[in-house]
Design an enzyme around this catalytic site. Structure first.
Site, PDB file in Angstrom:
ATOM      1  N   HIS A  17       0.838  -1.204   0.000  1.00 17.96           N
ATOM      2  CA  HIS A  17       0.000   0.000   0.000  1.00 17.96           C
ATOM      3  C   HIS A  17       0.870   1.250   0.000  1.00 17.96           C
ATOM      4  O   HIS A  17       0.627   2.192  -0.751  1.00 17.96           O
ATOM      5  CB  HIS A  17      -0.902   0.053   1.244  1.00 17.96           C
ATOM      6  CG  HIS A  17      -1.971  -0.980   1.296  1.00 17.96           C
ATOM      7  ND1 HIS A  17      -2.218  -1.710   2.444  1.00 17.96           N
ATOM      8  CD2 HIS A  17      -2.879  -1.389   0.379  1.00 17.96           C
ATOM      9  CE1 HIS A  17      -3.233  -2.530   2.212  1.00 17.96           C
ATOM     10  NE2 HIS A  17      -3.644  -2.357   0.973  1.00 17.96           N
ATOM     11  N   LYS A  41     -15.855  -7.544   4.313  1.00 17.33           N
ATOM     12  CA  LYS A  41     -14.734  -7.873   5.190  1.00 17.33           C
ATOM     13  C   LYS A  41     -15.047  -7.464   6.624  1.00 17.33           C
ATOM     14  O   LYS A  41     -15.694  -6.452   6.861  1.00 17.33           O
ATOM     15  CB  LYS A  41     -13.466  -7.109   4.759  1.00 17.33           C
ATOM     16  CG  LYS A  41     -12.909  -7.533   3.422  1.00 17.33           C
ATOM     17  CD  LYS A  41     -11.639  -6.746   3.121  1.00 17.33           C
ATOM     18  CE  LYS A  41     -11.062  -7.136   1.768  1.00 17.33           C
ATOM     19  NZ  LYS A  41      -9.848  -6.359   1.460  1.00 17.33           N
ATOM     20  N   ARG A  90      -2.481  -6.474  -8.297  1.00 21.96           N
ATOM     21  CA  ARG A  90      -1.427  -7.457  -8.048  1.00 21.96           C
ATOM     22  C   ARG A  90      -1.413  -8.546  -9.110  1.00 21.96           C
ATOM     23  O   ARG A  90      -0.379  -9.107  -9.421  1.00 21.96           O
ATOM     24  CB  ARG A  90      -1.634  -8.122  -6.685  1.00 21.96           C
ATOM     25  CG  ARG A  90      -1.425  -7.195  -5.513  1.00 21.96           C
ATOM     26  CD  ARG A  90      -1.839  -7.856  -4.244  1.00 21.96           C
ATOM     27  NE  ARG A  90      -3.278  -8.127  -4.344  1.00 21.96           N
ATOM     28  CZ  ARG A  90      -4.041  -8.559  -3.368  1.00 21.96           C
ATOM     29  NH1 ARG A  90      -3.517  -8.838  -2.196  1.00 21.96           N
ATOM     30  NH2 ARG A  90      -5.332  -8.746  -3.534  1.00 21.96           N
ATOM     31  N   SER A 128      -3.624  -7.859   2.794  1.00 20.29           N
ATOM     32  CA  SER A 128      -3.956  -7.668   4.207  1.00 20.29           C
ATOM     33  C   SER A 128      -4.485  -8.957   4.825  1.00 20.29           C
ATOM     34  O   SER A 128      -4.170  -9.272   5.975  1.00 20.29           O
ATOM     35  CB  SER A 128      -4.972  -6.536   4.361  1.00 20.29           C
ATOM     36  OG  SER A 128      -4.389  -5.311   3.981  1.00 20.29           O
TER      37      SER A 128
END
Length: 158
Positions: A17, A41, A90, A128
């Site tokens: 990040h 989440k 990613r 994360s």
């Protein structure tokens, strides 16, 4: 002047990040890191905790600030005067998910552009969720997160 927002749950903030934030800060006049609610989440850290973990890691970047949001990303962009949403990619799974989100954001407000930054190779496997999993089982997360985040996550999970 071009203002961008970089939204994410940042639960926790990773070095990936931070790399994206630093790169975006060189591309745009102002970048607002936005701790956003992700309804899919469950967070380990509260909004305030996430913001307090981010702030010391961006304080030396003059054109970057942090805020929180609980709503649509395009609405926050309009509120802060941003015309760009920055997102990191990613892999191809990220591309598929993010392109759908970008299309919907465009449908909601076509004056706001989405810009994607490819994650550096050393951060492509970092997420994360994986960081939390490694930390939960006592693994070393220091290569992947700033020291203040590693300490806070260890305390939170113990």
């Amino acid at each position: 002047m071009t203002k961008a927002i970089f939204p994410g749950s940042f639960d926790p903030l990773t070095k990936g990040h931070l790399d994206l934030i630093k790169r975006a800060s060189k591309m745009f006049d102002e970048v607002v890191v936005t701790v956003a609610k992700n309804t899919s989440k469950n967070g380990v850290f509260s909004y305030d905790e996430r913001m307090s973990l981010i702030k010391p890691n961006i304080e030396e970047i003059e054109n970057v600030s942090v805020t929180s949001a609980d709503g649509l990303t395009v609405d926050l962009a309009k509120q802060v005067g941003a015309t760009v949403i920055v997102r990191g990619l990613r892999n191809s799974s990220d591309f598929n998910a993010e392109s759908s989100i970008a299309s919907m954001n465009y449908n909601l407000d076509n004056s706001i552009e989405s810009v994607f930054l490819i994650t550096r190779p050393e951060f492509q496997s970092v997420s994360s969720s994986l960081i939390k999993e490694i930390a939960h089982f006592g693994g070393d997360i220091t290569p992947y997160v700033p020291q203040n985040v590693a300490t806070a996550l260890k305390e939170k999970l113990s």
